[in-house]
Design a protein around this motif. Structure first.
Motif, PDB file in Angstrom:
ATOM      1  N   UNK A  73       0.835  -1.206   0.000  1.00  0.00           N
ATOM      2  CA  UNK A  73       0.000   0.000   0.000  1.00  0.00           C
ATOM      3  C   UNK A  73       0.868   1.254   0.000  1.00  0.00           C
ATOM      4  N   UNK A  74       1.988   1.206   0.723  1.00  0.00           N
ATOM      5  CA  UNK A  74       2.927   2.326   0.724  1.00  0.00           C
ATOM      6  C   UNK A  74       3.555   2.503  -0.652  1.00  0.00           C
ATOM      7  N   UNK A  75       3.914   1.408  -1.293  1.00  0.00           N
ATOM      8  CA  UNK A  75       4.480   1.462  -2.635  1.00  0.00           C
ATOM      9  C   UNK A  75       3.498   2.104  -3.616  1.00  0.00           C
ATOM     10  N   UNK A  76       2.218   1.840  -3.412  1.00  0.00           N
ATOM     11  CA  UNK A  76       1.188   2.415  -4.280  1.00  0.00           C
ATOM     12  C   UNK A  76       1.057   3.925  -4.083  1.00  0.00           C
ATOM     13  N   UNK A  77       1.026   4.365  -2.837  1.00  0.00           N
ATOM     14  CA  UNK A  77       0.722   5.773  -2.564  1.00  0.00           C
ATOM     15  C   UNK A  77       1.959   6.655  -2.448  1.00  0.00           C
TER      16      UNK A  77
END
Length: 233
Positions: A73-77
């Protein structure tokens, strides 16, 4: 700023004690490991926000189990924060419709008995390839330290996760995937699906290992992580 930071995202009811062997190995190799504690956060997005707050500079992230879900999720945002990513015993899947009701029953059981009783009944049987009292004691001790409120928040957070396979497909950053060959929680086929989807990934499956690879195969995991980190320089 920390020298050679490496960010570690723990799984459910885990803290820095879970990664004692990895922390020691990383420090001896000149890295600065930082375990990001998930305690009050009741959604994946809140956990991502905590990562952004604590990670003062970009670096490699190691996500174990729930921590891997947060890392994706961090990689996405905030892809600028993640220079590379290692997923250990994790998955990309959105929550299943039946899971919230099961988690609610688990929370109720823990409140009516104890976290230790719940873990022994529902969790520990799936964690290790072979029974190991010292490892089980570590897990139970971490659970007692963190407590029922943290457990409830983390289970709520798991219910908010999205499917992140597209994140894996679209990222060209180096991805290391480590899984146990006998992990019933994040099985081999899920690890293979992530590896096949990722443009730049390595997959390592550990024999005689279930879900808690950093404990059950600590020396092997340490060597793999150090090789991976050295390959990034």
């Amino acid at each position: 700023m920390a020298k050679n930071p490496v960010y570690i995202l723990p799984g459910t009811l885990c803290n820095h004690r879970m990664f004692a062997a990895q922390i020691n190995a990383l420090q001896n190799a000149g890295f600065t490991p930082c375990v990001i504690p998930f305690t009050e956060q009741s959604s994946i997005l809140q956990m991502v926000a905590l990562c952004k707050k604590i990670a003062q500079e970009p670096g490699p992230f190691i996500g174990f189990s729930m921590g891997g879900i947060v890392a994706l999720a961090l990689l996405k945002s905030h892809p600028e924060l993640v220079t590379s990513l290692c997923l250990i015993s994790s998955n990309y899947l959105a929550d299943k419709p039946e899971r919230p009701a099961i988690r609610l029953k688990q929370i109720e059981h823990a409140k009516s008995t104890s976290l230790e009783a719940l873990l022994k009944r529902d969790f520990l049987p799936h964690y290790f390839y072979q029974t190991h009292k010292a490892y089980e004691d570590t897990i139970l001790s971490m659970a007692n330290d963190l407590g029922i409120n943290v457990f409830s928040a983390q289970l709520s957070a798991l219910g908010t996760r999205d499917d992140t396979l597209n994140v894996i497909k679209q990222s060209t950053k180096k991805l290391l995937i480590i899984g146990g060959e006998h992990d019933p929680l994040c099985p081999v086929n899920i690890q293979q699906t992530m590896h096949e989807a990722a443009p730049n990934s390595d997959l390592i499956l550990l024999g005689h290992c279930a879900h808690f690879a950093p404990l059950e195969r600590s020396n092997t995991v340490n060597a793999i992580l150090l090789d991976w980190l050295e390959s990034l320089s």
